[in-house]
Design a protein around this motif. Structure first.
Motif, PDB file in Angstrom:
ATOM      1  N   MET A  76       0.678  -1.038  -0.264  1.00 14.06           N
ATOM      2  CA  MET A  76       0.047  -0.013  -0.151  1.00 14.06           C
ATOM      3  C   MET A  76       0.762   1.379  -0.095  1.00 14.06           C
ATOM      4  O   MET A  76       0.251   2.272  -0.211  1.00 14.06           O
ATOM      5  CB  MET A  76      -0.926   0.077   1.202  1.00 14.06           C
ATOM      6  N   ALA A  77       2.061   1.054   0.401  1.00  9.76           N
ATOM      7  CA  ALA A  77       2.922   2.269   0.344  1.00  9.76           C
ATOM      8  C   ALA A  77       3.124   2.511  -1.327  1.00  9.76           C
ATOM      9  O   ALA A  77       3.360   3.645  -1.591  1.00  9.76           O
ATOM     10  CB  ALA A  77       4.400   2.015   0.585  1.00  9.76           C
ATOM     11  N   THR A  78       2.990   1.707  -2.148  1.00 14.35           N
ATOM     12  CA  THR A  78       2.995   1.835  -3.586  1.00 14.35           C
ATOM     13  C   THR A  78       1.873   2.933  -4.101  1.00 14.35           C
ATOM     14  O   THR A  78       2.041   3.772  -5.050  1.00 14.35           O
ATOM     15  CB  THR A  78       2.616   0.585  -4.449  1.00 14.35           C
ATOM     16  N   LEU A  79       0.904   2.900  -3.291  1.00 10.62           N
ATOM     17  CA  LEU A  79      -0.118   3.938  -3.579  1.00 10.62           C
ATOM     18  C   LEU A  79       0.241   5.249  -3.633  1.00 10.62           C
ATOM     19  O   LEU A  79      -0.005   6.193  -4.387  1.00 10.62           O
ATOM     20  CB  LEU A  79      -1.603   3.633  -2.748  1.00 10.62           C
ATOM     21  N   VAL A  80       1.085   5.470  -2.474  1.00 13.11           N
ATOM     22  CA  VAL A  80       1.601   6.848  -2.277  1.00 13.11           C
ATOM     23  C   VAL A  80       2.491   7.289  -3.377  1.00 13.11           C
ATOM     24  O   VAL A  80       2.485   8.350  -4.076  1.00 13.11           O
ATOM     25  CB  VAL A  80       2.395   6.974  -0.797  1.00 13.11           C
ATOM     26  N   TYR A  81       3.252   6.391  -3.897  1.00  6.40           N
ATOM     27  CA  TYR A  81       4.354   6.630  -5.062  1.00  6.40           C
ATOM     28  C   TYR A  81       3.329   7.153  -6.441  1.00  6.40           C
ATOM     29  O   TYR A  81       3.769   7.713  -6.973  1.00  6.40           O
ATOM     30  CB  TYR A  81       5.009   5.479  -5.208  1.00  6.40           C
ATOM     31  N   LEU A  82       2.351   6.338  -6.247  1.00  2.00           N
ATOM     32  CA  LEU A  82       1.541   6.588  -7.592  1.00  2.00           C
ATOM     33  C   LEU A  82       0.801   7.833  -7.450  1.00  2.00           C
ATOM     34  O   LEU A  82       0.747   8.580  -8.512  1.00  2.00           O
ATOM     35  CB  LEU A  82       0.528   5.477  -7.682  1.00  2.00           C
ATOM     36  N   ASN A  83       0.395   8.468  -6.662  1.00  2.00           N
ATOM     37  CA  ASN A  83      -0.100   9.611  -6.199  1.00  2.00           C
ATOM     38  C   ASN A  83       0.938  10.835  -6.379  1.00  2.00           C
ATOM     39  O   ASN A  83       0.504  11.823  -7.297  1.00  2.00           O
ATOM     40  CB  ASN A  83      -0.907   9.661  -4.852  1.00  2.00           C
ATOM     41  N   ARG A  84       2.350  10.372  -5.935  1.00  2.00           N
ATOM     42  CA  ARG A  84       3.242  11.321  -6.070  1.00  2.00           C
ATOM     43  C   ARG A  84       3.671  11.541  -7.864  1.00  2.00           C
ATOM     44  O   ARG A  84       3.753  12.561  -8.207  1.00  2.00           O
ATOM     45  CB  ARG A  84       4.402  10.975  -5.364  1.00  2.00           C
ATOM     46  N   LEU A  85       3.518  10.405  -8.301  1.00  2.00           N
ATOM     47  CA  LEU A  85       3.930  10.369  -9.722  1.00  2.00           C
ATOM     48  C   LEU A  85       2.941  10.934 -10.540  1.00  2.00           C
ATOM     49  O   LEU A  85       3.157  11.784 -11.569  1.00  2.00           O
ATOM     50  CB  LEU A  85       4.037   8.931 -10.156  1.00  2.00           C
ATOM     51  N   LYS A  86       1.801  10.886 -10.295  1.00  2.00           N
ATOM     52  CA  LYS A  86       0.541  11.607 -10.959  1.00  2.00           C
ATOM     53  C   LYS A  86       0.627  13.155 -11.114  1.00  2.00           C
ATOM     54  O   LYS A  86       0.385  13.846 -11.919  1.00  2.00           O
ATOM     55  CB  LYS A  86      -0.894  11.065 -10.483  1.00  2.00           C
ATOM     56  N   GLN A 144      14.221   5.517 -13.740  1.00  2.00           N
ATOM     57  CA  GLN A 144      13.373   6.563 -14.287  1.00  2.00           C
ATOM     58  C   GLN A 144      12.505   6.760 -13.254  1.00  2.00           C
ATOM     59  O   GLN A 144      12.141   8.121 -13.055  1.00  2.00           O
ATOM     60  CB  GLN A 144      12.505   6.048 -15.426  1.00  2.00           C
ATOM     61  N   LEU A 145      11.872   5.992 -12.629  1.00  2.00           N
ATOM     62  CA  LEU A 145      11.006   6.400 -11.457  1.00  2.00           C
ATOM     63  C   LEU A 145      11.699   6.954 -10.186  1.00  2.00           C
ATOM     64  O   LEU A 145      11.137   8.189  -9.591  1.00  2.00           O
ATOM     65  CB  LEU A 145      10.407   5.104 -10.986  1.00  2.00           C
ATOM     66  N   THR A 146      12.839   6.710  -9.946  1.00  2.00           N
ATOM     67  CA  THR A 146      13.497   7.398  -8.842  1.00  2.00           C
ATOM     68  C   THR A 146      13.983   8.884  -9.252  1.00  2.00           C
ATOM     69  O   THR A 146      13.941   9.691  -8.326  1.00  2.00           O
ATOM     70  CB  THR A 146      14.885   6.706  -8.477  1.00  2.00           C
ATOM     71  N   PHE A 147      14.235   8.931 -10.578  1.00  2.00           N
ATOM     72  CA  PHE A 147      14.394  10.341 -10.922  1.00  2.00           C
ATOM     73  C   PHE A 147      13.249  11.273 -10.966  1.00  2.00           C
ATOM     74  O   PHE A 147      13.213  12.288 -10.447  1.00  2.00           O
ATOM     75  CB  PHE A 147      14.925  10.179 -12.476  1.00  2.00           C
ATOM     76  N   LEU A 148      12.029  10.523 -11.499  1.00  2.00           N
ATOM     77  CA  LEU A 148      10.887  11.456 -11.365  1.00  2.00           C
ATOM     78  C   LEU A 148      10.314  11.616  -9.912  1.00  2.00           C
ATOM     79  O   LEU A 148       9.654  12.772  -9.749  1.00  2.00           O
ATOM     80  CB  LEU A 148       9.815  10.572 -12.005  1.00  2.00           C
TER      81      LEU A 148
END
Length: 311
Positions: A76-86, A144-148
């Motif tokens: 569920m911490a993945t959900l926080v990363y998805l919101n940040r990326l959005k 790429q994700l760590t950079f974003l």
């Protein structure tokens, strides 16, 4: 501001197992990150050179959860990363049919590596995708994700509670309800402790017949017009009776008052038989006592004879 109730609900949530509702919420969040081309009837060539249909996000994530046995908190911490990326992606950004799979997988990999001491290697993650991505693909996704995300992978409690609000609501409701029930039971218990304890009625006194030779004789003070009452206090046993009658006489022959003091018999029962001499003496004393009571009740006994001491 995060409350103690929210923190308790979050603690209970992350301690539970992964459910289908959690997977569904992650899939919905992934679909909202970036618009992509239609994935229906899309195929891909796996690492073993086989053409396979592109799995749905639900199927893709379910397999990853089953293969990795990931913890609820990590997933569920993945959900926080998805919101940040959005929030960081441009509004006009778009992707390929497999772009959402890449985003979801890379977020899960970073969460697993950041929040756990041990995590599958990228070569293992490649196998979990059933050939959809190679190890090189996963390495590129991770960079790429760590950079974003600007290398900011820390997840706070506030972010988790905000992202999981709909999933935490039932837990908060149960906590509040259980707290109310607990307080109610405590009040009931406190009220019960303060309530006076009813005094239990004593056992009913048994009724006895006329006194036996081994009974304790107690007499009450009475006038000449009322008979003397005799109340036994023990059942028949081998014992001696000692009673003392005190009388006072006037110039006339009428009885003014009779005072008696009854003593309690000390009985020692044994398994042996009663001595015949003691039994005979007890029967004799009983007959003398009956005659004395009969004379007192009839009123024919002289007042001067009331000074008789009966041993």
């Amino acid at each position: 501001m995060t409350s103690a109730l929210d923190l308790k609900a979050l603690q209970i949530f992350v301690a539970g197992p992964v459910t289908q509702d959690m997977i569904h919420k992650l899939v919905v969040a992934t679909l909202q990150v970036i618009p992509c081309k239609d994935t229906k009837n899309q195929t891909y060539t796996s690492t073993d050179m086989k053409v396979k249909p592109l799995p749905s996000l639900m199927t893709f994530l379910t397999k990853l959860v089953r293969y990795t046995n990931v913890y609820t908190g990590t997933l569920m911490a993945t959900l926080v990363y998805l919101n940040r990326l959005k929030a960081k992606l441009p509004k006009n950004a778009s992707g390929l049919p497999c772009t959402r799979h890449r985003i979801l997988l890379s977020c899960l990999i970073l969460s697993s590596k950041f929040h756990n001491d041990s995590s599958p290697k990228n070569m293992h993650w490649a196998k979990y995708t059933d050939g959809l991505f190679t190890t090189q693909d996963i390495n590129l996704m991770e960079r790429q994700l760590t950079f974003l995300l600007n290398w900011d992978l820390k997840v706070s409690n506030d972010e988790m509670i905000e992202s999981l609000d709909s999933l935490l609501e039932p837990i908060r409701y149960d906590l509040v309800r259980s707290s109310k029930v607990k307080k109610f039971l405590q009040r009931q218990h406190h009220h019960h402790k303060q309530a006076p304890t009813p005094v239990a009625a004593g056992p009913a006194q048994p009724e006895y017949n006329y006194p036996s030779p081994a009974s304790t004789v107690a007499t009450t003070t009475t006038s000449s017009s009322s008979p003397i009452s005799v109340t036994p206090t023990h059942s028949r046993s081998s014992s001696t009776v000692s009673s003392l009658f005190h009388t006072r006489s006037s110039s006339t022959s009428s009885i003014s008052s009779v005072s008696t003091n009854a003593t309690t018999i000390s009985t020692h029962e044994s398994s042996s038989e009663v001595d015949p001499i003691i039994e005979f003496a007890a029967l004799k004393e009983e007959m003398e006592l009956k005659n004395l009571l009969k004379q007192l009740n009839s009123g024919s006994y002289a007042a001067q004879q009331m000074a008789y001491v009966y041993n």
